[in-house]
Design an enzyme around this catalytic site. Structure first.
Site, PDB file in Angstrom:
ATOM      1  N   ASP A  31       0.878  -0.931  -0.145  1.00  0.00           N
ATOM      2  CA  ASP A  31      -0.284   0.147   0.127  1.00  0.00           C
ATOM      3  C   ASP A  31       1.127   1.800  -0.286  1.00  0.00           C
ATOM      4  OD1 ASP A  31      -2.890   0.953   1.518  1.00  0.00           O
ATOM      5  OD2 ASP A  31      -2.345   1.966   1.114  1.00  0.00           O
ATOM      6  N   GLY A  92     -15.243   3.091   3.724  1.00  0.00           N
ATOM      7  CA  GLY A  92     -14.563   3.732   3.185  1.00  0.00           C
ATOM      8  C   GLY A  92     -13.553   2.998   1.900  1.00  0.00           C
ATOM      9  N   HIS A  99      -9.853  -5.294  -3.928  1.00  0.00           N
ATOM     10  CA  HIS A  99      -9.134  -5.182  -2.991  1.00  0.00           C
ATOM     11  C   HIS A  99      -8.972  -6.023  -1.837  1.00  0.00           C
ATOM     12  CE1 HIS A  99     -10.259  -1.650  -2.789  1.00  0.00           C
ATOM     13  NE2 HIS A  99      -9.240  -1.191  -0.893  1.00  0.00           N
ATOM     14  N   HIS A 101      -6.821  -6.207   1.759  1.00  0.00           N
ATOM     15  CA  HIS A 101      -5.934  -5.262   2.309  1.00  0.00           C
ATOM     16  C   HIS A 101      -5.407  -6.537   3.639  1.00  0.00           C
ATOM     17  CE1 HIS A 101      -6.609  -1.242   1.918  1.00  0.00           C
ATOM     18  NE2 HIS A 101      -8.104  -1.525   1.329  1.00  0.00           N
TER      19      HIS A 101
END
Ligand code: AMP
Ligand code: ZN
Length: 113
Positions: A31, A92, A99, A101
């Protein structure tokens, strides 16, 4: 594939990213604004906007298995880690290419904010 999608462009290597793992199904990269010592995003090669749009159990399984493999490579299994998908506004989600995280390397609070 989407011409304008940021993560499709990373998958196609049109935009640089710190790729940590890739296979025929998924690409994983660090990220750009990490929220933990390990913060990796795992994305499918195919463009699917959100988890709500996903219909492929194999694709979703590949995301999870890739995250678990990367966690082992990163050495965060013993300490523990989190694998999370944000879907839509309340969660959010800001990039509309689904994707996962992978977060680890520090104590993570629960519930998340
Ligand atoms: P989400 O809020 O779940 O949609 O997560 C999108 C994530 O993409 C955020 O954590 C961003 O920091 C990350 N991000 C945005 N642009 C890039 C980029 N060019 N390379 C890597 N990560 C990015
Ligand atoms: Zn995309």
């Amino acid at each position: 594939m989407s011409d304008s999608c940021l993560f499709c462009r990373i998958v196609r290597k049109e935009i640089p990213a710190k790729i940590v793992m890739e296979n025929e199904h998924v690409v994983a990269f660090r990220d750009i604004d990490p929220k933990a010592p390990t913060h990796v995003l795992v994305v499918p090669r195919e463009h699917v906007a959100t988890l709500d749009d996903a219909r492929s159990a194999p694709m979703l399984g590949e995301l999870m298995l890739a995250a678990a493999a990367i966690a082992r490579d990163e050495g965060i299994v013993e300490g523990g880690y989190r694998a999370v998908v944000n879907c839509g506004a309340n969660a959010g989600q800001t990039v509309f290419h689904v994707h996962l995280h992978l977060l680890g390397g520090r104590k993570l609070n629960w519930p998340p904010g």
